[in-house]
Design an enzyme around this catalytic site. Sequence first.
Site, PDB file in Angstrom:
ATOM      1  N   LYS A   1       0.851  -1.200   0.000  1.00 55.89           N
ATOM      2  CA  LYS A   1       0.000   0.000   0.000  1.00 55.89           C
ATOM      3  C   LYS A   1       0.882   1.243   0.000  1.00 55.89           C
ATOM      4  O   LYS A   1       0.626   2.205  -0.727  1.00 55.89           O
ATOM      5  CB  LYS A   1      -0.969  -0.027   1.198  1.00 55.89           C
ATOM      6  CG  LYS A   1      -2.106  -1.020   0.963  1.00 55.89           C
ATOM      7  CD  LYS A   1      -2.917  -1.371   2.195  1.00 55.89           C
ATOM      8  CE  LYS A   1      -3.894  -2.493   1.837  1.00 55.89           C
ATOM      9  NZ  LYS A   1      -4.655  -2.997   2.980  1.00 55.89           N
TER      10      LYS A   1
ATOM     11  N   GLN B   1      -5.081  -1.585   9.067  1.00 56.75           N
ATOM     12  CA  GLN B   1      -4.918  -2.922   8.489  1.00 56.75           C
ATOM     13  C   GLN B   1      -5.540  -3.979   9.403  1.00 56.75           C
ATOM     14  O   GLN B   1      -5.243  -4.031  10.593  1.00 56.75           O
ATOM     15  CB  GLN B   1      -3.410  -3.203   8.281  1.00 56.75           C
ATOM     16  CG  GLN B   1      -3.117  -4.516   7.580  1.00 56.75           C
ATOM     17  CD  GLN B   1      -3.648  -4.553   6.153  1.00 56.75           C
ATOM     18  OE1 GLN B   1      -3.501  -3.605   5.391  1.00 56.75           O
ATOM     19  NE2 GLN B   1      -4.296  -5.650   5.784  1.00 56.75           N
TER      20      GLN B   1
ATOM     21  N   ASP C   1     -11.268   2.550   3.078  1.00 57.15           N
ATOM     22  CA  ASP C   1     -11.492   1.105   2.963  1.00 57.15           C
ATOM     23  C   ASP C   1     -12.975   0.790   2.758  1.00 57.15           C
ATOM     24  O   ASP C   1     -13.334  -0.334   2.401  1.00 57.15           O
ATOM     25  CB  ASP C   1     -11.002   0.405   4.246  1.00 57.15           C
ATOM     26  CG  ASP C   1      -9.793  -0.487   3.990  1.00 57.15           C
ATOM     27  OD1 ASP C   1      -9.529  -0.792   2.819  1.00 57.15           O
ATOM     28  OD2 ASP C   1      -9.143  -0.874   4.972  1.00 57.15           O
TER      29      ASP C   1
END
Length: 289
Positions: free
Chosen positions: A52, A96, A119
């Site tokens: 990422k 995460q 997200d």
Amino acid sequence: MTKIIDGKAISMQIKEEIKKEAASLKEQGKNVTLAVIQVGDNPASCVYVRNKKKGCEYIGIGSLSYELKEETTQEELLSLIRELNAREDVNGILVQLPLPAHIDEDTVIREIDPKKDVDGFHPQSVGALCIGQPGFVSCTPAGIIELLKRSGVSLEGKECVILGRSNIVGKPMARLLLAENGTVTVCHSRTSNMDEILQEAEIFVAAVGRPKFFHGSQFREGTVIIDVGIHRDENGICGDVDFESCQGIASYITPVPGGVGPMTIAMLLYNTLRAYEHQHGLSGGEKRA
Ligand code: NAP
């Protein structure tokens, strides 16, 4: 003949598009930044977080990295999120997953400002998706829609079957296919007639989380097969679908690796640019992948 959908190439196309947008913002003195938080050192998470950050670097946006120790308390994590929510120079926040067992993921996701929820996991983003309003969409299913569209697969009126009903893949996938006017069936561990349903599928999305669970003989000729699964063992990486047995049966198929996986990061970067635009009242803010 079965066509292989090249997720690497399509994700590169998207990254090149976003790179141009980021460069144009930079020329105007506008800097886009994604904050990435990792708690603990789960090896798979370390790889995802590294990729990422590399993705941000590639398209020319900033990334802030927070690598917190495994023993971090939930309150410490929530406090960092609040601090990032308040910072004007941070446009997207990503935590995460999975988090260590002593931290409640739902509480953490709810703490992220929905305007920075790149997200697409916040209940407000999920709700917007359910009622067809603009908002961030979970990156993996959003990437699958892009893969299908950019491969020229039409979804309108198609029998779409999804295997899996998780919050990050199966459920948002169902909503997105519905929004594309597909006729959607979602199967799960309590589905009693899965074989019959699979035979009807024109578009099939496998998100069951079991290696090579599906075999070509279960599908009718011409099915488009999208394989979300990722499994690593001593022989390498495979998906939820037995790729070889689908050759000559599927009209299109995504390989693992190199299919859905690369799209997830491309869509995260896409969402981060949209977040910036939305926060600054620029026209692109209402766009949805
Ligand atoms: P998950 O949360 O474990 O969900 C699996 C789903 O499959 C559940 O809905 C479960 O049903 C169903 N299922 C499990 N065993 C079944 C069986 N024997 N028969 C029928 N249904 C069954 O998984 P996920 O998070 O959606 O992930 C799925 C896969 O995608 C994993 O391999 C994951 O690593 C991969 N993944 C890849 C990406 C990417 O970027 N490519 C992103 C996310 C996930 P119940 O609901 O009834 O339990």
